[in-house]
Write a protein that holds these residues in place. Sequence first.
Motif, short mmCIF file in Angstrom:
data_model
loop_
_atom_site.label_atom_id
_atom_site.label_comp_id
_atom_site.label_asym_id
_atom_site.label_seq_id
_atom_site.Cartn_x
_atom_site.Cartn_y
_atom_site.Cartn_z
N ALA A 170 -22.40 -4.67 12.28
CA ALA A 170 -21.26 -4.32 13.13
C ALA A 170 -19.96 -4.80 12.51
CB ALA A 170 -21.45 -4.93 14.52
N ARG A 171 -19.98 -6.00 11.94
CA ARG A 171 -18.76 -6.52 11.31
C ARG A 171 -18.40 -5.72 10.08
NH1 ARG A 171 -13.82 -7.75 11.70
NH2 ARG A 171 -13.04 -9.32 10.24
N LEU A 172 -19.41 -5.26 9.32
CA LEU A 172 -19.15 -4.43 8.15
C LEU A 172 -18.43 -3.15 8.56
CD1 LEU A 172 -19.60 -3.92 5.09
CD2 LEU A 172 -21.74 -2.79 5.73
N GLN A 173 -18.86 -2.53 9.65
CA GLN A 173 -18.20 -1.32 10.11
C GLN A 173 -16.77 -1.59 10.53
OE1 GLN A 173 -19.43 1.75 9.75
NE2 GLN A 173 -21.17 0.74 8.76
N GLU A 174 -16.53 -2.74 11.17
CA GLU A 174 -15.17 -3.11 11.56
C GLU A 174 -14.28 -3.28 10.34
OE1 GLU A 174 -15.57 -6.67 13.80
OE2 GLU A 174 -16.34 -5.67 15.61
N LEU A 175 -14.79 -3.97 9.32
CA LEU A 175 -14.01 -4.18 8.11
C LEU A 175 -13.74 -2.87 7.39
CD1 LEU A 175 -15.68 -7.41 6.67
CD2 LEU A 175 -13.37 -7.21 7.62
N ARG A 176 -14.71 -1.97 7.39
CA ARG A 176 -14.51 -0.68 6.75
C ARG A 176 -13.39 0.10 7.44
NH1 ARG A 176 -19.55 0.96 6.47
NH2 ARG A 176 -19.82 0.57 4.24
N ALA A 177 -13.37 0.06 8.76
CA ALA A 177 -12.32 0.75 9.51
C ALA A 177 -10.97 0.08 9.30
CB ALA A 177 -12.67 0.78 10.99
N GLU A 178 -10.95 -1.25 9.31
CA GLU A 178 -9.71 -1.98 9.10
C GLU A 178 -9.15 -1.71 7.71
OE1 GLU A 178 -10.62 -6.05 9.73
OE2 GLU A 178 -11.00 -5.82 11.88
N SER A 179 -10.01 -1.67 6.72
CA SER A 179 -9.58 -1.47 5.34
C SER A 179 -8.97 -0.08 5.16
CB SER A 179 -10.76 -1.64 4.39
OG SER A 179 -11.26 -2.95 4.46
N ALA A 180 -9.61 0.92 5.75
CA ALA A 180 -9.11 2.29 5.60
C ALA A 180 -7.74 2.44 6.24
CB ALA A 180 -10.10 3.27 6.22
N ALA A 181 -7.50 1.69 7.31
CA ALA A 181 -6.24 1.84 8.05
C ALA A 181 -5.18 0.83 7.63
CB ALA A 181 -6.51 1.69 9.55
N PHE A 182 -5.54 -0.14 6.80
CA PHE A 182 -4.65 -1.27 6.56
C PHE A 182 -3.28 -0.86 6.01
CE2 PHE A 182 -2.89 -4.57 3.82
CZ PHE A 182 -2.77 -5.60 4.73
N LEU A 183 -3.28 -0.08 4.96
CA LEU A 183 -2.01 0.27 4.36
C LEU A 183 -1.19 1.22 5.23
CD1 LEU A 183 -2.95 0.68 0.61
CD2 LEU A 183 -1.80 -1.23 1.73
N VAL A 184 -1.88 1.93 6.13
CA VAL A 184 -1.15 2.79 7.05
C VAL A 184 -0.47 1.95 8.13
CG1 VAL A 184 -1.37 4.64 8.76
CG2 VAL A 184 -2.69 4.73 6.64
N GLN A 185 -1.18 0.95 8.62
CA GLN A 185 -0.65 0.11 9.68
C GLN A 185 0.39 -0.88 9.18
OE1 GLN A 185 -4.28 -1.62 11.07
NE2 GLN A 185 -4.84 0.15 12.32
N HIS A 186 0.29 -1.25 7.91
CA HIS A 186 1.21 -2.23 7.34
C HIS A 186 1.81 -1.67 6.06
CE1 HIS A 186 -0.32 -5.23 10.16
NE2 HIS A 186 -1.52 -4.77 9.86
N PRO A 187 2.65 -0.66 6.14
CA PRO A 187 3.20 -0.06 4.93
C PRO A 187 4.02 -1.06 4.14
CG PRO A 187 4.39 0.67 6.87
CD PRO A 187 3.19 -0.07 7.36
N PRO A 188 3.85 -1.11 2.82
CA PRO A 188 4.60 -2.04 1.98
C PRO A 188 6.09 -1.73 2.00
CG PRO A 188 2.71 -1.15 0.82
CD PRO A 188 2.89 -0.34 2.07
N GLY A 189 6.85 -2.78 1.79
CA GLY A 189 8.28 -2.61 1.65
C GLY A 189 8.63 -2.16 0.26
N PRO A 190 9.91 -2.00 -0.06
CA PRO A 190 10.29 -1.54 -1.39
C PRO A 190 10.00 -2.56 -2.47
CG PRO A 190 12.20 -2.23 -0.14
CD PRO A 190 11.05 -2.24 0.82
N LEU A 191 9.72 -2.06 -3.64
CA LEU A 191 9.58 -2.96 -4.78
C LEU A 191 10.92 -3.62 -5.06
CD1 LEU A 191 7.56 -0.71 -7.24
CD2 LEU A 191 6.72 -2.67 -5.95
#
Length: 241
Positions: A41-62
């Motif tokens: 169950a935790r593996l599935q949670e991490l997989r979902a979190e990982s796929a969405a991570f960069l969408v939810q926390h978009p990087p700022g400018p270089l």
Amino acid sequence: MSAGARRLTDPMLECYLVDALDAASRAQVEAVLAESEADRARLQELRAESAAFLVQHPPGPLVARFESSQRRWWHNPLALFTPVLAVAAAVALVVLVPTEDPYTTKGGVSLALHRKQGEGSVRVTPGETLSPGAALRFEVRAQEKSGYVAVVSRDAAGVVSVYSPYEGPAAVPYSAEAALLPEAIELGEVEGEEVVYALFSPKPFALDWAVSALKEGRDLAGAAPEGVSVGRTSFVVSKPR
């Protein structure tokens, strides 16, 4: 099968997700997953979190540029990193190999690198060959939700850099909600392998020991003070032939 207590740590599961484990370790993880409903169950949670991570926390400018033999920052922003949904796991690449049971050990830190590609970004695999000018950002995952973190490196010429906080003397506060660090670098012309380390501790710590150890060519896993966890990855800089 059991739905009881978890046996696998998050860093171990994150390494499994990005295929950063050797064959023996991967087999061990899969054996535990076959028996443990809680870990699956935790593996599935991490997989979902990982796929969405960069969408939810978009990087700022270089905001940084790394020149070949001279570390210096340019304050004019470069292009934005935009997340790419094809990144299946923006997560850990390496965790410390514990001397005790790897499925119950506490603590640990992992490091992932993200390279700008067009209007998006892609994860850098361990040992990947990159061209001079490649723009990178750092993602740090720790067992604890908060603490203190730093990113340091040693390039093929033996030059040591503190990337986060840039040229700072000590680690800075860390939150799991901001695992993608604000600093970014652009690789210079020095060819060869560069080893990058993420350092984490629940308590503040100075970086003088890390800089000294790297200048002496020592691995930080054996040089770290008690309470400081070390994650590491590397890449190779090579000009297109």
